[in-house]
Design a protein around this motif. Structure first.
Motif, short mmCIF file in Angstrom:
data_model
loop_
_atom_site.label_atom_id
_atom_site.label_comp_id
_atom_site.label_asym_id
_atom_site.label_seq_id
_atom_site.Cartn_x
_atom_site.Cartn_y
_atom_site.Cartn_z
N ASP A 93 15.62 -6.33 8.31
CA ASP A 93 16.06 -6.70 6.97
C ASP A 93 15.06 -6.32 5.87
O ASP A 93 15.00 -6.96 4.84
CB ASP A 93 16.47 -8.17 6.90
N LEU A 94 14.32 -5.24 6.07
CA LEU A 94 13.43 -4.76 5.00
C LEU A 94 14.26 -4.31 3.80
O LEU A 94 15.31 -3.68 3.96
CB LEU A 94 12.58 -3.59 5.48
N PRO A 95 13.78 -4.64 2.59
CA PRO A 95 14.51 -4.23 1.40
C PRO A 95 14.47 -2.72 1.20
O PRO A 95 13.46 -2.07 1.50
CB PRO A 95 13.77 -4.95 0.26
N GLU A 96 15.57 -2.18 0.70
CA GLU A 96 15.67 -0.74 0.48
C GLU A 96 16.02 -0.42 -0.98
O GLU A 96 16.81 -1.11 -1.61
CB GLU A 96 16.74 -0.14 1.40
N SER A 101 25.51 3.46 12.18
CA SER A 101 24.94 3.24 13.52
C SER A 101 23.50 3.76 13.59
O SER A 101 22.75 3.38 14.48
CB SER A 101 25.80 3.90 14.59
N HIS A 102 23.12 4.62 12.63
CA HIS A 102 21.76 5.16 12.64
C HIS A 102 20.80 4.40 11.72
O HIS A 102 19.61 4.66 11.73
CB HIS A 102 21.76 6.63 12.20
N TYR A 103 21.34 3.53 10.88
CA TYR A 103 20.46 2.83 9.92
C TYR A 103 19.45 1.96 10.67
O TYR A 103 19.77 1.41 11.74
CB TYR A 103 21.26 1.89 8.99
N PRO A 104 18.25 1.77 10.09
CA PRO A 104 17.29 0.84 10.71
C PRO A 104 17.89 -0.57 10.81
O PRO A 104 18.59 -1.02 9.91
CB PRO A 104 16.11 0.85 9.73
N GLN A 105 17.59 -1.22 11.93
CA GLN A 105 18.18 -2.53 12.22
C GLN A 105 17.21 -3.66 11.91
O GLN A 105 16.73 -4.31 12.83
CB GLN A 105 18.56 -2.62 13.70
N PHE A 113 15.39 7.94 5.39
CA PHE A 113 14.74 6.64 5.21
C PHE A 113 13.23 6.81 5.30
O PHE A 113 12.71 7.33 6.29
CB PHE A 113 15.19 5.66 6.29
N PHE A 114 12.53 6.34 4.26
CA PHE A 114 11.07 6.39 4.24
C PHE A 114 10.52 4.98 4.37
O PHE A 114 10.87 4.10 3.57
CB PHE A 114 10.56 7.00 2.92
N ASN A 115 9.67 4.79 5.35
CA ASN A 115 9.01 3.50 5.54
C ASN A 115 7.79 3.42 4.62
O ASN A 115 6.94 4.31 4.63
CB ASN A 115 8.59 3.38 7.00
N ILE A 116 7.71 2.38 3.81
CA ILE A 116 6.56 2.21 2.94
C ILE A 116 5.81 0.95 3.35
O ILE A 116 6.26 -0.18 3.09
CB ILE A 116 6.98 2.14 1.45
N ASP A 117 4.71 1.16 4.05
CA ASP A 117 3.81 0.07 4.43
C ASP A 117 4.50 -1.04 5.24
O ASP A 117 4.08 -2.21 5.16
CB ASP A 117 3.17 -0.51 3.15
N ASP A 118 5.54 -0.69 5.97
CA ASP A 118 6.31 -1.66 6.76
C ASP A 118 6.85 -2.82 5.91
O ASP A 118 7.13 -3.91 6.44
CB ASP A 118 5.47 -2.24 7.92
N ASN A 167 0.86 -1.17 0.00
CA ASN A 167 0.00 0.00 0.00
C ASN A 167 0.90 1.24 0.00
O ASN A 167 1.42 1.65 1.04
CB ASN A 167 -0.91 -0.02 1.23
N THR A 168 1.07 1.81 -1.19
CA THR A 168 2.04 2.91 -1.32
C THR A 168 1.55 4.19 -0.67
O THR A 168 2.31 5.14 -0.52
CB THR A 168 2.36 3.18 -2.81
N HIS A 169 0.27 4.21 -0.28
CA HIS A 169 -0.23 5.39 0.43
C HIS A 169 0.19 5.39 1.89
O HIS A 169 0.15 6.41 2.55
CB HIS A 169 -1.77 5.46 0.34
N ASN A 170 0.57 4.21 2.36
CA ASN A 170 0.95 4.10 3.76
C ASN A 170 2.46 4.32 3.91
O ASN A 170 3.23 3.38 4.08
CB ASN A 170 0.54 2.71 4.27
N ALA A 171 2.86 5.58 3.82
CA ALA A 171 4.29 5.90 3.85
C ALA A 171 4.57 7.04 4.80
O ALA A 171 3.74 7.93 4.98
CB ALA A 171 4.77 6.27 2.45
#
Ligand SMILES: Nc1nc2c(ncn2[C@@H]2O[C@H](COP(=O)(O)OP(=O)(O)O)[C@@H](O)[C@H]2O)c(=O)[nH]1
Ligand SMILES: [Mg+2]
Length: 195
Positions: free
Chosen positions: A24-27, A18-22, A66-71, A4-8
């Protein structure tokens, strides 16, 4: 994958590992010269007016956003290169930040490399493409501002860009406009295929 690309939402900004999300979501990272239309691309792809700020001050965003897209996946907005009024020291810092992300990030699936359809790629554009090819990072070239070129001339501009980049035909090349939304579906197809 159903996304759901609206859920961002913007998740975080980082300068180093050290600040990157920890997790394994693809980026999918987005790279390009300042003012090429990177923020507009993100906003268009996510059906948002102002999620990624389209800044009147190019080069101001000096962080990895970093933008989260629909988890399910993330866009990573890499600060624009080729902004003349940045000091040599700032440029070096920028270079190290980008290089660390692009060469070590296991979550990275592909880089959307944006170029302006109207112009020949800059030396920085060529260098970025060569860098991505050298590290065997999958590339999606997105040629922006297609609405500013008559359709009858799209092919000619596409060929000129491909020639200057020494474009590898196994990469994707997409003509895009954040005004008309041309290329949006194609860009999503290319991105989803890389996840
Ligand atoms: N006509 C047109 N203008 C665009 C397009 N994409 C971006 N722009 C404009 O180009 C300028 C820079 O866009 P922005 O997204 O902030 O670029 P960024 O610096 O790469 O993030 C802004 O004035 C945008 O409105 C496009 O596809 N078509
Ligand atoms: Mg921007």
């Amino acid at each position: 994958m159903e996304i759901n690309t609206h859920n961002a939402e913007i998740l975080l900004s980082a300068v180093n590992k050290s600040h990157y999300p920890q997790d394994d979501l693809p980026e999918i990272a987005l790279a390009g010269r300042s003012n090429v239309g990177k923020s507009s691309f993100i906003n268009t792809m996510l059906n948002r007016k102002n999620l990624a700020r389209t800044s009147g001050k190019p080069g101001k965003t000096q962080l990895l956003n970093f933008f989260n897209i629909d988890d399910k996946m993330r866009f990573v907005d890499v600060p624009g290169y080729g902004y003349a009024r940045v000091s040599k020291k700032e440029r070096e810092k920028w270079g190290r930040m980008i290089e660390e992300y692009l060469t070590t990030r296991e979550n990275l699936r592909a880089v959307v490399s944006l170029v302006d359809l109207r112009h020949d790629p800059s030396a920085d554009d060529v260098q970025m493409y060569e860098f991505l090819k050298y590290y065997e990072i999958p590339v999606i070239i997105v040629a922006t501002k297609a609405d500013k070129i008559p359709r009858g001339k799209w092919n000619k501009h596409e060929s000129a860009i491909k020639k200057k980049l020494n474009f590898d035909p196994s990469d994707d090349f997409i003509l895009f406009s954040s005004v008309s939304k041309a290329g949006m579906d194609q860009a999503w197809d290319a991105i989803l295929e890389k996840l």
